[in-house]
Design a protein around this motif. Structure first.
Motif, short mmCIF file in Angstrom:
data_model
loop_
_atom_site.label_atom_id
_atom_site.label_comp_id
_atom_site.label_asym_id
_atom_site.label_seq_id
_atom_site.Cartn_x
_atom_site.Cartn_y
_atom_site.Cartn_z
N THR A 86 0.83 -1.21 0.00
CA THR A 86 0.00 0.00 0.00
C THR A 86 0.86 1.26 0.00
O THR A 86 0.50 2.27 -0.62
N HIS A 87 1.99 1.20 0.68
CA HIS A 87 2.90 2.35 0.71
C HIS A 87 3.59 2.51 -0.64
O HIS A 87 3.71 3.63 -1.16
N GLN A 88 4.03 1.40 -1.20
CA GLN A 88 4.69 1.44 -2.50
C GLN A 88 3.77 1.99 -3.59
O GLN A 88 4.19 2.78 -4.44
N LEU A 89 2.50 1.58 -3.55
CA LEU A 89 1.55 2.01 -4.56
C LEU A 89 1.23 3.51 -4.47
O LEU A 89 0.73 4.09 -5.44
N GLU A 90 1.50 4.11 -3.32
CA GLU A 90 1.29 5.55 -3.18
C GLU A 90 2.52 6.33 -3.61
O GLU A 90 2.43 7.29 -4.38
N ILE A 91 3.67 5.94 -3.09
CA ILE A 91 4.86 6.79 -3.23
C ILE A 91 5.64 6.56 -4.52
O ILE A 91 6.20 7.51 -5.09
N MET A 92 5.67 5.33 -5.03
CA MET A 92 6.48 5.08 -6.22
C MET A 92 5.91 5.76 -7.48
O MET A 92 6.70 6.28 -8.29
N PRO A 93 4.59 5.80 -7.69
CA PRO A 93 4.10 6.58 -8.83
C PRO A 93 4.44 8.07 -8.72
O PRO A 93 4.65 8.74 -9.74
N MET A 94 4.52 8.60 -7.50
CA MET A 94 4.92 9.99 -7.32
C MET A 94 6.36 10.20 -7.76
O MET A 94 6.68 11.20 -8.42
N ILE A 95 7.24 9.26 -7.40
CA ILE A 95 8.64 9.36 -7.80
C ILE A 95 8.76 9.26 -9.32
O ILE A 95 9.49 10.02 -9.96
N ALA A 96 8.01 8.33 -9.90
CA ALA A 96 8.03 8.18 -11.36
C ALA A 96 7.52 9.45 -12.04
O ALA A 96 8.08 9.90 -13.05
N GLU A 109 -0.76 14.00 0.83
CA GLU A 109 -0.79 12.56 1.05
C GLU A 109 0.54 12.09 1.66
O GLU A 109 0.54 11.19 2.52
N LEU A 110 1.64 12.68 1.26
CA LEU A 110 2.92 12.32 1.85
C LEU A 110 2.95 12.66 3.34
O LEU A 110 3.55 11.95 4.14
N ARG A 111 2.31 13.76 3.70
CA ARG A 111 2.20 14.12 5.12
C ARG A 111 1.50 13.01 5.88
O ARG A 111 1.96 12.58 6.94
N ARG A 112 0.40 12.50 5.34
CA ARG A 112 -0.33 11.40 5.99
C ARG A 112 0.54 10.17 6.09
O ARG A 112 0.53 9.47 7.12
#
Length: 691
Positions: A371-381, A427-430
């Motif tokens: 769940t964490h990967q699915l949030e943050i990795m698309p942001m990095i991409a 969302e990163l704050r959360r």
């Protein structure tokens, strides 16, 4: 909202399948991109991959000497520091001192000039890339206001007699402000109410605030500016020549005492950027010499008005077009702020341990949870995709070969980037939990600095309408000639496909080689843009035939028009990302960028499944396959998360968050920032307030 003149350019669109297909065989065809498969990341090169990525995302705007000098200035912690407990007044004083030091050390030593707007814009972009890493961007905002709004107005709208002021402006000896926005008007600049009435007896203009809503509002540098570039209606012999820009003295040279007829006040505390002195300004019959008119596009000589551009609409558009630097600056600064937030959240996720496979066993980093990967990795991409398009925009801005393309791309990017990044940082704050809610995390400062970007330099909804309007105007023009060029070249291959129906094999195909190919990603984005463009033209025309009112017809079509503008901008982003990867010569860099591009493209498709499913472009099985690939790419790239955010190239000394420090124990860093846990940590007034 669009004028009748604007809307009428796309209202006579004819809905005819025969005319669409006719002539397309002679159009430019799309050259296929060779599919690139998934790769493992090699680290055999002598140059670390993160260094390669760092160099990749600033290519063309390197200026290492300039960057080194900027970071050297920011390294003076006696002056350049964050004080979270400072009052609004103290924050503004600190930022003023920081600005004066920076202007003196960087501009005063001829490392960069306001004239680089035309001479070498890449220097300005490098400057913004560096300064947006410091604190909450108050310093950057104040500098942009002084040098690239006020200063740019003098440079772009003025003539040689005004340019003599530039050396003092850029080194901080003459502080100014940019007085465009009013209490009653922000986006609708053409309806500003401040007046500048020409007095032929004295050869002066009389600057006046005729009504309360004409009060200049949100004016940055208002507390410290000596001169303002004021946008006001030029009135001559009772005739309104519409909005022009004037230089109006506000204070004496001491920077404190107001001149007669000038009133200035503070607009109060804000959501953020409290280091910037935003204020209101009113004018009561303030007289200025006629030479104060910035007269590149309109002048008054011997009481007679003249302009090299006779059409008022075109003249007004040219005046505003000179301010494009500010819009581009927002995109560059916002991307860098996003990188800072991602560095903080990613490093926190790699160090923060929560739960584990067994109750008594070791806990695992929260980054390992899907769940964490699915949030943050698309942001990095997405950030790497934004790097590709920002560098393309920078290159086009420096070439200045197609001003209209620059305007449309800068407007679309500013709207798309600032919205996505604002929502993402929240969302990163959360994702950083309670520690992310602490002011020490820096996330709240980053959020407030990017959120205002959705309003600065044009409200995002308005900018997206401008993009849609331009696309429709270009579509009508090139549809008539049966040849699509420039940014609409992708219509050449998509229009006949839209009208003849979709290939069932393609819509159902779900093998990995197909879904991960650049060809599929680009085809999908271009198909969406093409279909929405045709739908928009048909819808506006249909609504106009019903209402016979172009203003109403446009407003009734807004949902589709805004969708079109966002889709077109995302098509430009992925096309330039793919282009950049195909041009990359280093194999290691190319491999990881390919994965990032695959994730970005599939994720954008995933976010608009409603469109693709309703258009029968993706069947259910294909949609499920895309979701599965996104999960796999996120898990794969998460193994290199630390490397990817280090590849952003942020200056480590400016991260300024215990959550995002590369070295040290997470909790040691947090405790050092807060201090030891004892009563001495509480200020005396708080202790005395106990019941």
């Amino acid at each position: 909202m669009e004028s009748n003149e604007t809307s009428n350019s796309i209202l006579n669109f004819e809905n005819s399948k025969a005319n669409f297909i006719e002539g397309y065989s002679s159009m430019l065809t799309f050259q296929p991109v060779v599919p690139i498969q998934k790769h493992s990341i090699s680290t055999t090169s002598t140059v670390p991959l993160y260094e390669k990525l760092k160099n990749w995302n600033i290519q063309g705007i390197e200026h290492q000497n300039l960057r080194t000098e900027i970071f050297k200035v920011l390294g003076n912690k006696q002056l350049f520091y964050s004080d979270l407990d400072a009052s609004k007044e103290q924050q503004r004083l600190n930022t003023l001192k920081q600005l004066q030091s920076l202007l003196s050390e960087i501009f005063g030593k001829d490392l960069i000039h306001i004239s680089d707007i035309k001479d070498d814009p890449s220097k300005i972009l490098a400057l913004i890339d560096c300064l947006s890493q410091f604190d909450d961007s108050s310093l950057l905002t104040k500098l942009v206001v002084n040098n690239y709004l006020f200063g740019a107005a003098v440079y772009n709208l003025g003539t040689e007699r005004h340019h003599k002021l530039l050396p003092e402006i850029e080194c901080g000896k003459l502080l100014g402000c940019f007085a465009m926005t009013e209490l009653g008007h922000g986006s609708n600049v053409r309806s500003l109410e401040t007046t500048a009435t020409y007095d032929p007896k004295t050869d002066e203009f009389i600057m006046n605030t005729p009504v309360r809503t004409a009060t200049k509002w949100w004016i940055g540098n208002a507390a410290h500016a000596v001169v303002a570039s004021v946008f006001a209606r030029l009135i001559l012999d009772g005739k309104d020549h519409e909005v022009h820009c004037f230089l109006v003295p506000l204070r004496k040279r001491n920077g404190i005492d107001l001149l007669p007829g000038v009133k200035i006040g503070d607009v109060g505390p804000k959501f953020g950027l409290n280091g910037v002195d935003n204020g209101w300004i009113q004018f009561d019959q303030v007289r200025i010499p006629s030479s104060s008119l910035l007269d590149k596009f309109g002048s008054v000589t011997n009481g007679v008005y003249s302009s090299p551009i006779s059409n008022p609409s075109r003249r007004f558009a040219n005046i505003l077009a000179q301010m494009i630097t500010g819009r581009i600056s927002i995109s560059f600064g916002t991307i860098r702020s996003f990188k800072t937030a991602l560095v903080i959240a990613t490093r926190y996720a790699l160090k923060r341990l929560q739960f584990g496979p067994s109750t008594n066993g070791p806990e695992i980093p929260i980054m390992e949870y899907p769940t964490h990967q699915l949030e943050i990795m698309p942001m990095i991409a997405t950030t790497y995709a934004y790097d590709a398009i920002k560098l393309y925009l920078a290159r086009r801005f420096m070439e200045r070969q197609d001003e209209n393309e620059i305007h449309v791309l800068a407007s679309g990017l500013k709207a798309v980037l600032s919205h996505y990044i604002t929502v993402s940082i929240l969302e990163l704050r959360r994702m950083c939990g309670g520690h992310g809610y602490s002011s020490n995390s820096k996330l709240h400062r980053l959020l407030s600095s990017v959120d205002v970007g959705r309003t600065f330099e044009g409200d995002n909804t308005l900018l997206l309408q401008q993009v849609a309007k331009d696309l429709l105007t270009q579509f009508k023009k090139e549809y008539t000639s049966n040849k699509f060029t420039g940014t609409l070249k992708y219509l050449s291959k998509n229009t006949s496909l839209l009208l003849s129906g979709l290939n069932p094999y393609t819509t159902n195909r779900r093998d990995e080689s197909h879904l991960l190919s650049f060809q599929f990603l680009l085809d999908s984005m271009e198909f969406r843009s093409s279909k929405l463009l045709i739908q928009s033209a048909q819808l506006v025309s249909k609504n106009y035939n019903k209402t016979k009112n172009s203003f109403i017809a446009w407003n009734q079509s807004l949902e589709t028009l805004l969708h079109l503008a966002r889709a077109h901008t995302e098509t430009m982003i992925i096309s330039r990302f793919i282009e950049s990867i195909n041009n990359e010569k280093d194999a290691e860099t190319k491999k990881i960028l390919t994965k990032l591009c695959q994730l970005y493209g599939l994720y954008r498709i995933r976010m608009d499944f409603e469109f693709y499913r309703n258009s029968n472009y993706l069947k259910k099985g294909k949609a499920r396959a895309i979701i599965k690939l996104i999960q796999e790419l996120c898990a794969d790239l998460a193994q290199n998360a630390a490397l990817l955010v280090k590849g952003f190239g942020n200056e480590e000394s400016l991260i300024d968050s215990p959550l995002g420090l590369e070295d040290g124990d997470l909790y040691d860093n947090i405790c050092k920032r807060v201090g030891l846990f004892s009563d001495k940590n509480y200020p005396e007034p708080i202790l005395k307030s106990k019941l």
